[in-house]
Design an enzyme around this catalytic site. Sequence first.
Site, short mmCIF file in Angstrom:
data_model
loop_
_atom_site.label_atom_id
_atom_site.label_comp_id
_atom_site.label_asym_id
_atom_site.label_seq_id
_atom_site.Cartn_x
_atom_site.Cartn_y
_atom_site.Cartn_z
N GLU A 151 0.90 -1.16 0.00
CA GLU A 151 0.00 0.00 0.00
C GLU A 151 0.94 1.20 0.00
O GLU A 151 1.53 1.52 1.01
CB GLU A 151 -0.90 -0.07 1.23
CG GLU A 151 -2.14 0.77 1.10
CD GLU A 151 -1.97 2.09 1.80
OE1 GLU A 151 -1.54 3.05 1.11
OE2 GLU A 151 -2.26 2.17 3.00
N GLU A 191 4.07 13.43 -4.08
CA GLU A 191 3.20 13.33 -2.91
C GLU A 191 3.60 14.41 -1.89
O GLU A 191 4.76 14.47 -1.48
CB GLU A 191 3.34 11.93 -2.31
CG GLU A 191 2.25 11.58 -1.35
CD GLU A 191 2.32 10.13 -0.89
OE1 GLU A 191 3.40 9.52 -0.93
OE2 GLU A 191 1.26 9.61 -0.48
C1 SIN Z 1 -6.47 5.25 5.75
O1 SIN Z 1 -6.60 4.06 6.08
O2 SIN Z 1 -7.44 5.98 5.65
C2 SIN Z 1 -5.16 5.87 5.39
C3 SIN Z 1 -4.05 4.94 5.41
C4 SIN Z 1 -2.79 5.47 4.82
O3 SIN Z 1 -2.50 6.64 4.78
O4 SIN Z 1 -2.01 4.64 4.39
#
Ligand code: SIN
Length: 482
Positions: free
Chosen positions: A254, A385
């Site tokens: 992720e 980012e």
């Molecule tokens: C989230 O779960 O809303 C954000 C997670 C992240 O920033 O990786």
Amino acid sequence: MNRLSNPALFRQSCYINGQWVDSAKTLTVTNPVDQSVLGTIPSLSVEQVNDAIVQAHEGMLSWSKLTAKQRSIILHRWFTLIEANVDDLGLLMTLEQGKPFNEAKGEIRYAASFIEWFAEEGKRVYGETIPQTVTSNRILTIKQPIGVCSAITPWNFPAAMITRKAAPALAAGCSMLIKPASETPFTALALAELAAQAGIPAGVFNVVTGESRVLGELLTRHPLISKFSFTGSTQVGRQLYEQCASTIKKTSLELGGNAPFIVFDDADIDKAVSSAIQAKFRNGGQTCVCVNRFYIHDAIYEQFLTKFVAKVSQLRVGNGLDEGTDIGPMITSRAIEGMHALVDDAIAKGARKLTLGNEIAEQGHFINPKVLVDVDDSMDIVHEEIFGPIAAMIRFHDEDEVIRRANATIYGLAAYFFSKDIGRVYRVAEKLQSGMVGINTGMISNEVAPFGGVKQSGLGKEGSRYGIEDYLTVKYLCIDIA
Ligand code: SIN
């Protein structure tokens, strides 16, 4: 730390095989408000981490033999204990991470929700029977735990990114080794204390701390580990993914995002403005799904901007433990330097920084929210980012143009858009190259929905019924009954 009602939650040792483990070397953890020392954590040696992996393997062998219902009962106890300790866990998080206390407690509840969800989902791991092609054959599948799992978790969500990985792993019958970010280990260790109290057996949930490079090598290369999960930057994820290739580990990543937030001229402007505040400034902008680029239609640009700036001007920067704080300190001074570099580049190329109300003297890890206008695609801030409280405002004219610009990035994590036209809602949602799309909302995160990106934002889905699949293997059985 002396404000904790349950001091047992403040642990400065690793949790391995049901024991609290120290090491010869330590790392120091500081409060981002003033860089004061909060405590230390072990910097484990290679031998200690290797032992932990072997013990996690042994722990998994007996844990996987329990029924899904037996595991579910234990996971429910963990969930209940986390909920019961929300104030202390929130306090630990604010101290080490900086986010406002109420937001920290919100994250603890969000973290707990993954445990509750997967405690139930583990009971619904079904195999299937498949119509045979040979009369005497019977074909079926069973799902089995993948094995020992490891994860490296980030500092921006010190609790939820752990449970979003550990809860499906444990529910599936796997064991888990977590390496929390060195900036925010105490929340992870408190979760381990509650896991022990909940009766999660030795070796099943482990928290290891130390040098990122050393632990990262072991957790991605060790042959006894079958699955690796990471939340963090695309750059680091790419490196870890390569390391996992050496033993062909199943991998979930992720990674970074570059979320567009598009407001069409038919949108509910007030709703778009309040959602923009949430989606941009949650966790001080230090969230993978936070907005990076605002695309506002020409016809409503001035109206949106005026209302947005009025709300940003009310945001209060300060210590997360102070009542009324909206934006806490940033995690490191390096992060702030990166944001200044993006702002300077944008201004050098023609952007303007608006003057806002409520600004504080910027010092230490504190930075005021900023709104940049006249931003265009030549600027770094459009492509990189931001990970901080800076809003970059861009005008657009038509639907095709904004979709093309929104998709012009290597990232594809989250996207948001606002429109009341149902045809447009479908068209735009289908065309955005993004794993998640918020439509007329800025808040998309919850445990029942699949969180994850496309393109260089990652692999796999976390949360939801898909989230447990990454911790399972499908085995095909072919039986000749003649
Ligand atoms: C989230 O779960 O809303 C954000 C997670 C992240 O920033 O990786």
